[in-house]
Design a protein around this motif. Sequence first.
Motif, short mmCIF file in Angstrom:
data_model
loop_
_atom_site.label_atom_id
_atom_site.label_comp_id
_atom_site.label_asym_id
_atom_site.label_seq_id
_atom_site.Cartn_x
_atom_site.Cartn_y
_atom_site.Cartn_z
N GLN A 41 0.80 -1.22 0.00
CA GLN A 41 0.00 0.00 0.00
C GLN A 41 0.84 1.28 0.00
OE1 GLN A 41 -3.39 -0.06 2.68
NE2 GLN A 41 -3.49 -2.30 2.64
N GLY A 42 2.14 1.13 -0.23
CA GLY A 42 3.00 2.31 -0.34
C GLY A 42 3.31 2.98 0.98
N LEU A 43 3.14 2.27 2.09
CA LEU A 43 3.46 2.83 3.41
C LEU A 43 4.91 2.51 3.74
CD1 LEU A 43 0.21 1.65 5.27
CD2 LEU A 43 0.60 3.82 4.07
N TRP A 44 5.81 3.10 2.97
CA TRP A 44 7.22 2.70 3.03
C TRP A 44 7.88 3.07 4.36
CZ3 TRP A 44 8.64 -0.87 -0.09
CH2 TRP A 44 8.03 -0.97 -1.34
N THR A 45 7.48 4.18 4.96
CA THR A 45 8.05 4.55 6.26
C THR A 45 7.78 3.46 7.29
OG1 THR A 45 7.70 6.89 5.76
CG2 THR A 45 8.12 6.31 8.06
N HIS A 46 6.53 3.00 7.33
CA HIS A 46 6.16 1.95 8.28
C HIS A 46 6.88 0.64 7.95
CE1 HIS A 46 2.94 4.46 9.97
NE2 HIS A 46 2.66 4.80 8.72
N ALA A 47 6.94 0.32 6.65
CA ALA A 47 7.57 -0.94 6.24
C ALA A 47 9.05 -0.97 6.65
CB ALA A 47 7.45 -1.11 4.72
N LEU A 48 9.75 0.14 6.44
CA LEU A 48 11.17 0.18 6.76
C LEU A 48 11.42 0.13 8.26
CD1 LEU A 48 12.19 2.82 4.08
CD2 LEU A 48 13.02 0.45 4.16
N ILE A 49 10.57 0.81 9.03
CA ILE A 49 10.74 0.80 10.49
C ILE A 49 10.51 -0.60 11.04
CG2 ILE A 49 9.77 1.61 12.67
CD1 ILE A 49 9.24 4.31 11.29
N ILE A 50 9.44 -1.25 10.60
CA ILE A 50 9.14 -2.60 11.10
C ILE A 50 10.21 -3.58 10.65
CG2 ILE A 50 7.45 -4.48 11.13
CD1 ILE A 50 5.30 -2.31 10.51
#
Length: 240
Positions: free
Chosen positions: A35-44
């Motif tokens: 869904q393009g939530l790259w900030t969340h993806a990278l943090i997790i």
Amino acid sequence: MPPPISHGSKGQLDELEGLLLKGKRMDAIDMACAQGLWTHALIIASCTGKQHWQSVVSAYTSSVLQSGHSTLGIQYRMFSGLGADSLDEPRRRYASEALVSSDGEFVTAADIGGAKARVNGHNEHPGGDSSSHATADWARILSLILANRTAGDQAAILKLGDRLRDSGQALAAHICYVLTLQSKDVFLPESPEAQPRAILLGTSEIVRSRTSSSAFEMPLTRYSRFYRKSSAIFLTELYE
């Protein structure tokens, strides 16, 4: 078109939080990337092991930074620790599953090493020719690497030089070789069967098989042209 970068709607954030409440970090990462939530993806992903985090960085550069910012994508992959592999086309998102230890206990971030991150589909690549891009923008890529030193950057510069050499850009390749500040991997072959990357700086290696037409004419060998170019000898001696 890649999904636009977003911090997420309330519904998306509720879904992410719900997955994390169940300990499903891999599912949360997959959902965030899709869904393009790259900030969340990278943090997790930063808490799921080095290899999996690198795959998410690669997915981000592939999805967001391919159009006009591929050189930045290469540097981001360098920052993630991919080294010479940063020059390759970004890998697709790896298949993943919940991180659970063999005895069924949830694995904490401190327990997860690069070897514990489950990685599948290592050889999958999206379309595109990263080699042609790397050779076209070699000077910018080289400048970024040199200005932001990372682990494995010498191997990346050597690989960039090899691609330039293979594409016929000998001078550009030699600039890369020189800037590794080493001679072992440049002037000495890596194995008895291999050829050295360079013989003399500033000249390309040309194999010539024509034999002499006269008993008094020096035969043309693969090294003949090198000894007729004094500037190449001078540059090589200066570098050594």
